[in-house]
Motif scaffolding. Sequence first.
Motif, PDB file in Angstrom:
ATOM      1  N   GLY A  78      43.221   2.617  33.468  1.00 43.65           N
ATOM      2  CA  GLY A  78      41.874   3.091  33.760  1.00 43.65           C
ATOM      3  C   GLY A  78      41.135   3.642  32.562  1.00 43.65           C
ATOM      4  O   GLY A  78      39.921   3.878  32.643  1.00 43.65           O
ATOM      5  N   TYR A  79      41.815   3.828  31.454  1.00 42.91           N
ATOM      6  CA  TYR A  79      41.151   4.339  30.245  1.00 42.91           C
ATOM      7  C   TYR A  79      40.383   3.200  29.577  1.00 42.91           C
ATOM      8  O   TYR A  79      40.959   2.149  29.291  1.00 42.91           O
ATOM      9  N   ASP A  80      39.092   3.396  29.306  1.00 45.34           N
ATOM     10  CA  ASP A  80      38.289   2.316  28.732  1.00 45.34           C
ATOM     11  C   ASP A  80      37.856   2.601  27.298  1.00 45.34           C
ATOM     12  O   ASP A  80      37.000   1.904  26.745  1.00 45.34           O
ATOM     13  N   GLY A  81      38.455   3.630  26.685  1.00 41.39           N
ATOM     14  CA  GLY A  81      38.132   3.930  25.294  1.00 41.39           C
ATOM     15  C   GLY A  81      38.875   3.011  24.333  1.00 41.39           C
ATOM     16  O   GLY A  81      39.657   2.144  24.742  1.00 41.39           O
ATOM     17  N   LEU A  82      38.626   3.199  23.062  1.00 38.50           N
ATOM     18  CA  LEU A  82      39.270   2.407  22.008  1.00 38.50           C
ATOM     19  C   LEU A  82      40.675   2.949  21.749  1.00 38.50           C
ATOM     20  O   LEU A  82      40.858   4.154  21.603  1.00 38.50           O
ATOM     21  N   VAL A  83      41.643   2.060  21.696  1.00 34.05           N
ATOM     22  CA  VAL A  83      43.031   2.444  21.454  1.00 34.05           C
ATOM     23  C   VAL A  83      43.465   1.935  20.086  1.00 34.05           C
ATOM     24  O   VAL A  83      43.183   0.786  19.716  1.00 34.05           O
ATOM     25  N   THR A  84      44.134   2.789  19.331  1.00 31.43           N
ATOM     26  CA  THR A  84      44.764   2.373  18.094  1.00 31.43           C
ATOM     27  C   THR A  84      46.162   2.966  18.076  1.00 31.43           C
ATOM     28  O   THR A  84      46.556   3.715  18.974  1.00 31.43           O
ATOM     29  N   ASP A  85      46.956   2.617  17.068  1.00 33.39           N
ATOM     30  CA  ASP A  85      48.315   3.137  16.986  1.00 33.39           C
ATOM     31  C   ASP A  85      48.705   3.282  15.525  1.00 33.39           C
ATOM     32  O   ASP A  85      47.946   2.920  14.631  1.00 33.39           O
ATOM     33  N   VAL A  86      49.899   3.843  15.299  1.00 33.10           N
ATOM     34  CA  VAL A  86      50.384   4.014  13.927  1.00 33.10           C
ATOM     35  C   VAL A  86      51.769   3.390  13.768  1.00 33.10           C
ATOM     36  O   VAL A  86      52.491   3.698  12.828  1.00 33.10           O
ATOM     37  N   THR A  87      52.138   2.495  14.679  1.00 35.80           N
ATOM     38  CA  THR A  87      53.478   1.919  14.699  1.00 35.80           C
ATOM     39  C   THR A  87      53.708   1.022  13.485  1.00 35.80           C
ATOM     40  O   THR A  87      52.810   0.313  13.039  1.00 35.80           O
ATOM     41  N   SER A  88      54.936   1.039  12.975  1.00 33.57           N
ATOM     42  CA  SER A  88      55.239   0.293  11.750  1.00 33.57           C
ATOM     43  C   SER A  88      55.435  -1.192  11.985  1.00 33.57           C
ATOM     44  O   SER A  88      55.653  -1.948  11.031  1.00 33.57           O
ATOM     45  N   VAL A  89      55.388  -1.648  13.234  1.00 34.93           N
ATOM     46  CA  VAL A  89      55.445  -3.075  13.570  1.00 34.93           C
ATOM     47  C   VAL A  89      54.225  -3.382  14.423  1.00 34.93           C
ATOM     48  O   VAL A  89      53.926  -2.659  15.368  1.00 34.93           O
ATOM     49  N   ARG A 101      40.711  -2.692  24.663  1.00 32.72           N
ATOM     50  CA  ARG A 101      40.026  -2.420  23.398  1.00 32.72           C
ATOM     51  C   ARG A 101      41.063  -1.830  22.453  1.00 32.72           C
ATOM     52  O   ARG A 101      41.445  -0.670  22.555  1.00 32.72           O
ATOM     53  N   PHE A 102      41.537  -2.654  21.537  1.00 30.70           N
ATOM     54  CA  PHE A 102      42.664  -2.237  20.713  1.00 30.70           C
ATOM     55  C   PHE A 102      42.510  -2.740  19.292  1.00 30.70           C
ATOM     56  O   PHE A 102      42.149  -3.900  19.075  1.00 30.70           O
ATOM     57  N   VAL A 103      42.776  -1.866  18.334  1.00 29.35           N
ATOM     58  CA  VAL A 103      42.860  -2.234  16.920  1.00 29.35           C
ATOM     59  C   VAL A 103      44.146  -1.624  16.388  1.00 29.35           C
ATOM     60  O   VAL A 103      44.289  -0.398  16.314  1.00 29.35           O
ATOM     61  N   GLY A 104      45.096  -2.471  16.038  1.00 27.94           N
ATOM     62  CA  GLY A 104      46.380  -1.976  15.543  1.00 27.94           C
ATOM     63  C   GLY A 104      46.248  -1.334  14.179  1.00 27.94           C
ATOM     64  O   GLY A 104      45.479  -1.786  13.329  1.00 27.94           O
TER      65      GLY A 104
END
Length: 314
Positions: A78-89, A101-104
């Motif tokens: 239900g979250y419609d904001g922009l998602v990013t992460d800091v994962t090394s893969v 909405r995702f930018v790795g």
Amino acid sequence: MRIAVIGLGLIGGSLLRALAAAGHDVVGFDADPETRLLARKAGFRVAGSVRETVAGSAVAALAVPLQVLPEVVADLYGYDGLVTDVTSVKGPVRHLLEGRRFVGGHPMAGKETSGFAAAEVGLFSGCAWVLCLEPDETDLGDWLLLAGMFTGMGARVVPATAAEHDTAVARISHVPHLFAAVLAQQLGGSPLAGALAAGSFRDGTRVAATRAELTAAMCGGNRDAVRAELGRLMGELTTMAAALDHPEPVKALVPLLRPASELRRAWPPAPGAAEKITARIDRLLELGRSGGWVTSVNGTDLVGMRPESGRIVP
């Protein structure tokens, strides 16, 4: 801008501190109650769940281990904001968040210590922060938003696809962690070796002090690229071992060692002059492939740099 940070270990905790210092409205969460308490004592607003943390936020930054991500992503329903992460893969995370909405992302920063207590507000200053761009998939506006946020914290934003990132980090991060672990084991059962170990051993084994679970997660999560790179390097070591069997081993080793010596002495390369970069996915990927990075973002006006030897007309 309100930003949620999920996971408050070394990277997540440092991100919480850096974003707050940059003037953002931040709220954090960690599954560990002791970590939440430490963050609150440090003066940060800490929520009691993932859902509570992301409520009302424009951006959610996921700073949890790869194996925990599916559980956290499920809590983002239900979250419609922009998602990013800091994962090394990046490849597995891209697939996990497909349709959102995702930018790795992956900041190339860290220490051999971990946890919120080790977090630093300046950890990302000057570091390379990969932001993934996938043609026909990534929203350029979302990418520019995050690029502006991270360059505002002093990071150098490097555009790359998830596949390009995973191949590169296998070469310069994941396999070196495995090599460091093997080297560190030379201390076992040899007090004399431990007494004689000095600078070259210290520098070559620093990351072996990383928690075994963290190294296993990043190498296992990127196993195909790590396996390929590990095989290539073991082949080169076999070639060096064969050189030691040569009648004149010194003479045989020199041509094998010289290219490495020259490459290491030339690294890191000197940056060229600042230049305007066109805000297009293909041009940004060209910048990253040339070893370049974005230094500042103002709307669609980007300034970047690249190594002196490889300039591309924007």
